[in-house]
Design a protein around this motif. Sequence first.
Motif, mmCIF file in Angstrom:
data_model
loop_
_atom_site.group_PDB
_atom_site.id
_atom_site.type_symbol
_atom_site.label_atom_id
_atom_site.label_comp_id
_atom_site.label_asym_id
_atom_site.label_seq_id
_atom_site.Cartn_x
_atom_site.Cartn_y
_atom_site.Cartn_z
ATOM 1 N N UNK A 95 109.666 -85.251 38.871
ATOM 2 C CA UNK A 95 109.350 -83.862 38.548
ATOM 3 C C UNK A 95 108.388 -83.795 37.370
ATOM 4 N N UNK A 96 107.856 -82.596 37.121
ATOM 5 C CA UNK A 96 106.970 -82.438 35.963
ATOM 6 C C UNK A 96 107.765 -82.550 34.666
ATOM 7 N N UNK A 97 109.024 -82.156 34.682
ATOM 8 C CA UNK A 97 109.872 -82.380 33.499
ATOM 9 C C UNK A 97 109.936 -83.862 33.170
ATOM 10 N N UNK A 98 110.125 -84.700 34.183
ATOM 11 C CA UNK A 98 110.165 -86.149 33.961
ATOM 12 C C UNK A 98 108.792 -86.678 33.536
ATOM 13 N N UNK A 99 107.729 -86.070 34.059
ATOM 14 C CA UNK A 99 106.379 -86.463 33.662
ATOM 15 C C UNK A 99 106.196 -86.267 32.160
ATOM 16 N N UNK A 100 106.639 -85.142 31.646
ATOM 17 C CA UNK A 100 106.523 -84.891 30.197
ATOM 18 C C UNK A 100 107.428 -85.828 29.405
ATOM 19 N N UNK A 101 108.624 -86.100 29.917
ATOM 20 C CA UNK A 101 109.509 -87.059 29.256
ATOM 21 C C UNK A 101 108.865 -88.440 29.215
ATOM 22 N N UNK A 102 108.230 -88.820 30.322
ATOM 23 C CA UNK A 102 107.557 -90.125 30.395
ATOM 24 C C UNK A 102 106.451 -90.223 29.350
ATOM 25 N N UNK A 103 105.660 -89.164 29.200
ATOM 26 C CA UNK A 103 104.576 -89.182 28.212
ATOM 27 C C UNK A 103 105.133 -89.350 26.794
ATOM 28 N N UNK A 104 106.225 -88.661 26.501
ATOM 29 C CA UNK A 104 106.837 -88.813 25.175
ATOM 30 C C UNK A 104 107.378 -90.230 24.984
ATOM 31 N N UNK A 105 107.937 -90.807 26.034
ATOM 32 C CA UNK A 105 108.489 -92.162 25.968
ATOM 33 C C UNK A 105 107.393 -93.186 25.678
ATOM 34 N N UNK A 106 106.274 -93.106 26.390
ATOM 35 C CA UNK A 106 105.220 -94.107 26.174
ATOM 36 C C UNK A 106 104.567 -93.939 24.813
ATOM 37 N N UNK A 107 104.550 -92.707 24.310
ATOM 38 C CA UNK A 107 104.008 -92.504 22.956
ATOM 39 C C UNK A 107 104.967 -93.084 21.906
ATOM 40 N N UNK A 108 106.263 -92.864 22.109
ATOM 41 C CA UNK A 108 107.269 -93.369 21.160
ATOM 42 C C UNK A 108 107.222 -94.889 21.059
ATOM 43 N N UNK A 109 107.072 -95.567 22.209
ATOM 44 C CA UNK A 109 107.116 -97.030 22.232
ATOM 45 C C UNK A 109 105.725 -97.668 22.348
ATOM 46 N N UNK A 110 104.688 -96.840 22.230
ATOM 47 C CA UNK A 110 103.301 -97.334 22.267
ATOM 48 C C UNK A 110 103.032 -98.178 23.514
ATOM 49 N N UNK A 111 103.509 -97.696 24.638
ATOM 50 C CA UNK A 111 103.342 -98.409 25.907
ATOM 51 C C UNK A 111 102.007 -98.041 26.538
ATOM 52 N N UNK A 112 101.307 -99.052 27.035
ATOM 53 C CA UNK A 112 100.034 -98.858 27.710
ATOM 54 C C UNK A 112 100.093 -99.480 29.102
#
Length: 329
Positions: free
Chosen positions: A280-297
């Motif tokens: 879902x788009x809710x999960x999409x936004x959660x994913x973006x916050x997750x990769x920013x928190x852990x500096x995932x590329x």
Amino acid sequence: MKAIVHTNPKGMEGLKVQAFESPVIKEGEVKVQLKAAGLNHRDLFVIHRHGENEAPFVVGSDGAGIVTEIGSGVTGVSVGDEVVINPGLGWQKNSPAPPEGFEILGYPSNGTFAEEVAVPAEHVEAKPEHLSWEEAGVLPLAALTAYRALFTRGKIEEGQHVLLPGVGSGVITFILQYAKAVGAKVTVTSRSEEKRNQALELGADHAIDSESDWDEVMDGEKVDLVIESVGAATFQKSLEQVKPGGTVVTFGASAGDEISINIRHFFYGQYNLLGSTMGSHEEFKEMLEFIKKYNIKPVMDRTFSLEEAHEAFKRMEEAKQFGKIAFIL
């Protein structure tokens, strides 16, 4: 505009790089000038599915770029914004399964392998600052699929052990990074020694040959979670590595979609089998916050120009990639 268009016949022969009419935005949409786009296995699937009597369409689901025009009724997005596109159209709120009418950008709608694309404004989010254009362009579909499979469906926790058969795809490389970020143990499999070594460099704890005896290599240790995307070629071997009460999440079947299991073994083992796809788009936004928190590329494989479409598609078709393939626009 210039675009990778699929016409007739089906498959790779129908791929053409040509001029295509620029999109005209509707109410609630934005136009994005694309900087980069990502190739997915879905793109291979749709060019074989595209009917001979259907109109030509622009291929591609993933993309990132700059908003150049906004339609009436759009709020929260401005011309000049740098954005990533969520290609999962019509799935806003998290739910057990996609709602009726859910579809993915890039067939039947025109997609992202072009200089411009029109998408609903509610499906763009700010580009993470730590990502390059190439990294942002390949992020959406694979990163979202990985997030839902591992967290929403698989419910991975710190200290648990996850098995990832067939390492090398964009989704699996994201899952590997996500799992390590939350403190899970990760074992991967691949027939390719090069890919096994690349996975170890990315943080995998163990990497085993897909054609080996998994029971022998695992030395009796069972896993809490398997995330399956290979299908028939590995499914039974994967299930045999799960501890009683453990879970298998499946989101793909690149090596065959018909499997057979010992159902008595399955119910005595109290196993969980869950399907997953996109998110879902809710999960999409959660994913973006997750990769920013852990500096995932994203793990980048290779980049291509639109003119090199056939070479890029062939590389994915032959499963030579490790990570994501990008088109630079």
